[in-house]
Design an enzyme around this catalytic site. Structure first.
Site, PDB file in Angstrom:
ATOM      1  N   ARG A 235       0.851  -1.191   0.000  1.00  0.00           N
ATOM      2  CA  ARG A 235       0.000   0.000   0.000  1.00  0.00           C
ATOM      3  C   ARG A 235       0.893   1.248   0.000  1.00  0.00           C
ATOM      4  O   ARG A 235       1.720   1.420   0.898  1.00  0.00           O
ATOM      5  CB  ARG A 235      -0.903  -0.006   1.241  1.00  0.00           C
ATOM      6  CG  ARG A 235      -1.703   1.276   1.435  1.00  0.00           C
ATOM      7  CD  ARG A 235      -2.622   1.183   2.665  1.00  0.00           C
ATOM      8  NE  ARG A 235      -3.357   2.422   2.851  1.00  0.00           N
ATOM      9  CZ  ARG A 235      -3.191   3.267   3.874  1.00  0.00           C
ATOM     10  NH1 ARG A 235      -2.328   2.990   4.837  1.00  0.00           N
ATOM     11  NH2 ARG A 235      -3.896   4.364   3.946  1.00  0.00           N
TER      12      ARG A 235
ATOM     13  N   HIS B 255      -2.888  10.858   1.018  1.00  0.00           N
ATOM     14  CA  HIS B 255      -2.342  10.635   2.369  1.00  0.00           C
ATOM     15  C   HIS B 255      -1.734  11.969   2.809  1.00  0.00           C
ATOM     16  O   HIS B 255      -0.529  12.084   3.021  1.00  0.00           O
ATOM     17  CB  HIS B 255      -1.321   9.495   2.346  1.00  0.00           C
ATOM     18  CG  HIS B 255      -1.075   8.847   3.677  1.00  0.00           C
ATOM     19  ND1 HIS B 255      -1.217   7.500   3.913  1.00  0.00           N
ATOM     20  CD2 HIS B 255      -0.684   9.372   4.866  1.00  0.00           C
ATOM     21  CE1 HIS B 255      -0.906   7.219   5.175  1.00  0.00           C
ATOM     22  NE2 HIS B 255      -0.582   8.347   5.781  1.00  0.00           N
TER      23      HIS B 255
ATOM     24  N   GLU C 151      -7.376   8.413   6.588  1.00  0.00           N
ATOM     25  CA  GLU C 151      -7.636   9.072   7.879  1.00  0.00           C
ATOM     26  C   GLU C 151      -8.117  10.521   7.768  1.00  0.00           C
ATOM     27  O   GLU C 151      -7.409  11.449   8.176  1.00  0.00           O
ATOM     28  CB  GLU C 151      -6.382   9.013   8.757  1.00  0.00           C
ATOM     29  CG  GLU C 151      -5.891   7.597   9.006  1.00  0.00           C
ATOM     30  CD  GLU C 151      -4.759   7.541  10.046  1.00  0.00           C
ATOM     31  OE1 GLU C 151      -4.279   8.601  10.479  1.00  0.00           O
ATOM     32  OE2 GLU C 151      -4.370   6.419  10.424  1.00  0.00           O
TER      33      GLU C 151
ATOM     34  N   ASN D 287      -7.258   1.574  10.291  1.00  0.00           N
ATOM     35  CA  ASN D 287      -5.934   1.807  10.865  1.00  0.00           C
ATOM     36  C   ASN D 287      -6.083   1.793  12.378  1.00  0.00           C
ATOM     37  O   ASN D 287      -6.838   2.602  12.935  1.00  0.00           O
ATOM     38  CB  ASN D 287      -5.376   3.178  10.450  1.00  0.00           C
ATOM     39  CG  ASN D 287      -5.009   3.239   8.985  1.00  0.00           C
ATOM     40  OD1 ASN D 287      -5.144   2.247   8.261  1.00  0.00           O
ATOM     41  ND2 ASN D 287      -4.542   4.386   8.536  1.00  0.00           N
TER      42      ASN D 287
ATOM     43  N   TYR E   8      -4.110   1.717  16.155  1.00  0.00           N
ATOM     44  CA  TYR E   8      -2.888   1.831  16.967  1.00  0.00           C
ATOM     45  C   TYR E   8      -3.157   1.640  18.449  1.00  0.00           C
ATOM     46  O   TYR E   8      -2.380   1.030  19.158  1.00  0.00           O
ATOM     47  CB  TYR E   8      -2.212   3.188  16.706  1.00  0.00           C
ATOM     48  CG  TYR E   8      -1.638   3.246  15.306  1.00  0.00           C
ATOM     49  CD1 TYR E   8      -0.399   2.677  15.035  1.00  0.00           C
ATOM     50  CD2 TYR E   8      -2.353   3.788  14.249  1.00  0.00           C
ATOM     51  CE1 TYR E   8       0.125   2.662  13.749  1.00  0.00           C
ATOM     52  CE2 TYR E   8      -1.841   3.779  12.950  1.00  0.00           C
ATOM     53  CZ  TYR E   8      -0.602   3.217  12.713  1.00  0.00           C
ATOM     54  OH  TYR E   8      -0.095   3.181  11.449  1.00  0.00           O
TER      55      TYR E   8
ATOM     56  N   GLU F 182      -3.452  -0.264   8.268  1.00  0.00           N
ATOM     57  CA  GLU F 182      -2.267   0.096   9.055  1.00  0.00           C
ATOM     58  C   GLU F 182      -2.391  -0.480  10.452  1.00  0.00           C
ATOM     59  O   GLU F 182      -3.464  -0.412  11.060  1.00  0.00           O
ATOM     60  CB  GLU F 182      -2.116   1.623   9.235  1.00  0.00           C
ATOM     61  CG  GLU F 182      -1.663   2.357   8.005  1.00  0.00           C
ATOM     62  CD  GLU F 182      -1.527   3.861   8.247  1.00  0.00           C
ATOM     63  OE1 GLU F 182      -1.265   4.291   9.392  1.00  0.00           O
ATOM     64  OE2 GLU F 182      -1.690   4.605   7.273  1.00  0.00           O
TER      65      GLU F 182
HETATM   66  C1  FCB Z   1      -1.257   7.074  10.908  1.00  0.00           C
HETATM   67  C2  FCB Z   1      -0.833   7.611   9.568  1.00  0.00           C
HETATM   68  C3  FCB Z   1       0.518   7.123   9.117  1.00  0.00           C
HETATM   69  C4  FCB Z   1       1.491   7.045  10.256  1.00  0.00           C
HETATM   70  C5  FCB Z   1       0.902   6.266  11.409  1.00  0.00           C
HETATM   71  C6  FCB Z   1       1.835   6.087  12.569  1.00  0.00           C
HETATM   72  O1  FCB Z   1      -2.108   7.983  11.501  1.00  0.00           O
HETATM   73  O2  FCB Z   1      -1.769   7.265   8.579  1.00  0.00           O
HETATM   74  O3  FCB Z   1       0.961   7.974   8.082  1.00  0.00           O
HETATM   75  O4  FCB Z   1       1.876   8.304  10.615  1.00  0.00           O
HETATM   76  O5  FCB Z   1      -0.256   6.889  11.848  1.00  0.00           O
END
Ligand code: FCB
Length: 444
Positions: free
Chosen positions: A79, A123, A168, A295, A297, A351
């Site tokens: 990607r 992006h 995002e 995505n 985290y 992600e």
């Molecule tokens: C996301 C972004 C990516 C990177 C990660 C850690 O928010 O899409 O570009 O910065 O976080």
């Protein structure tokens, strides 16, 4: 290792992800004009250590060897994103053939090595001229974006199977126009709400443009997590509701159900702002898509503060990554199950990954055991969600290699490959070797 992926379907796919501004460099070559990140990163104090993406990982000049490295990881998909000001300088008008040629060669190189290209149109690198004309709070930007989608499709549509419109939009709208921590660095909640709507409109217009051209796999990528209240105090419960409203439902509801959530519209009005919807917009925004990119985290617990309507995120005392983000794999499972239940659109993890203060290369090796553990627990969390009924089709790790981490510059390393920014040497970390092995085993 095998129980990590237990329950994932045989055709579940694996990949790695990057984005243009974070890796390409070559910011002023072959006719590329400036994006809002070129401008913002030059603003004193905007990025840690005054760093910028002028050179980044120099991927623009090292693309063939980077693709060879991607192929060696054994992934199914890669990607990447297209830099708008590289292929359509200034954000309007004809294609810049030289800039587009880079992506055309990238796609050919990937296909030749048996890796499927997964293209993200946006992006975060809006052409500066479009920001000067009003940026995302300005409705016309959405139409410019749909035109850009067509320009890219003209050149790559014959070879790229999967298209993502935006990465995002929460970050583009809220960090870009409300908190000002990302480019273009404006601080105005009302503008952020206008940006939110125009980003969604841009997505819908681009979906219509690409669908009319026969693209069969189309979607958008959102950053999401779970939002829970710190206690059953109604004020904390309301803080969690608001965070979920502004983080997830303000995007997913219009995209899937064709309407903005009522409670969020009330919150917005209470802050003296509004979503500038015109007749027909929600039909455009809810044009059916094939996949939602997730995505993930971290997840958050919210507590109301004394300030009416305000809240804070409270730490749960868990281990954190170098970003200070708590490591919450079970939040990932919960999020995917919730998205399945409330929205029912097929999902792909576009992600997931973590920054840690890696040790430097020693004997050709980077022992990033924290990252291996992060990836292992999060892949397991995805597999648990799939066993629980979530329709998740694939997993793309963030990121292929260390890169420009926006406001944090080069300080925060998310790569499974280490980049030495002096020599541009790449070294597979332990996590890359672990990931390659995981993929090989999952296929058996
Ligand atoms: C996301 C972004 C990516 C990177 C990660 C850690 O928010 O899409 O570009 O910065 O976080």
């Amino acid at each position: 290792m095998s129980d990590v992926t237990a329950g994932l379907p045989a055709d579940f796919f694996w990949g790695v992800a990057t984005s243009a501004y974070q890796i390409e460099g070559a910011y002023d070559e072959d006719g590329r004009t400036l994006s809002i990140w070129d401008t913002f990163s030059r603003r004193p104090g905007a990025v840690a250590n005054g760093e910028n993406g002028d050179v980044a990982c120099d991927h623009y000049h090292r693309m063939p060897s980077d693709v060879a490295m991607i192929a060696r990881l054994g992934v199914d998909k890669y990607r990447f994103s297209v830099s708008w000001p590289r292929v359509q300088p200034g954000g309007r008008g004809p294609v810049n053939a030289k800039g587009m040629d880079f992506y055309s060669r990238l796609v050919d190189e990937l296909l030749e090595k048996g890796v499927d290209p997964w293209l993200t149109l946006y992006h975060w690198d809006l052409p500066q001229e479009l920001e000067d004309a009003g940026g995302w709070p300005h409705r016309d930007t959405a139409y410019r974006f749909a035109e850009f989608a067509g320009v890219v499709h003209d050149a790559l549509g014959d070879r790229v199977p999967t298209w993502t419109t935006l990465n995002e939009p929460w970050c583009s709208a809220m960090l870009g126009y409300d908190t000002g921590r990302h480019a273009p660095g404006r601080k105005n909640f009302g503008e952020a709400m206008r940006a939110t709507h125009h980003l969604l409109l841009a997505h819908g217009l681009a979906v219509q443009e690409l669908r009319a051209r026969g693209v069969a796999s189309l979607g958008i990528t959102l950053n999401m997590g779970t939002h829970s209240p710190a206690s059953d105090d109604p004020r904390d419960v309301d803080a969690a509701r608001r965070a979920d409203g502004f983080g997830t439902r303000i995007y997913m509801d219009p995209l899937v159900h064709g309407r903005y959530p009522e409670d969020v519209l009330v919150d917005i009005a209470a802050r003296g702002a509004e979503i500038p919807v015109r007749s027909g917009d929600l039909e455009i925004i809810s044009t059916p898509i094939d996949v939602v990119g997730v995505n993930y985290y971290t997840s958050h617990v919210h507590k109301a503060t004394d300030d009416a309507g305000a809240s804070e995120v409270v730490s749960q005392g868990r281990p954190v990554t170098a970003m200070g983000w708590e490591i919450v794999p079970e939040g990932f499972t919960a999020l995917l199950l919730r998205l399945q239940q409330d929205y029912g659109v097929p999902m792909v993890i576009t992600e997931n990954g973590a920054a840690f203060d890696d040790l430097d290369v020693e004997d050709g090796f980077v022992a990033d055991v924290d990252r291996v553990e992060y990836l292992r627990s999060h892949v397991a969390a995805v597999a648990a969600a799939v066993r629980g009924g979530a329709d998740v089709r694939g997993y793309l790790a963030w990121s292929l290699m260390d890169n420009f981490e926006w406001g944090y510059g080069y300080d925060k390393r998310f790569g499974i490959v280490r980049v030495d920014y002096v020599t541009q040497e790449r070294t597979l970390k332990q996590s890359a070797q672990w990931y390659r092995e995981l993929i090989a085993q999952a296929r058996r």
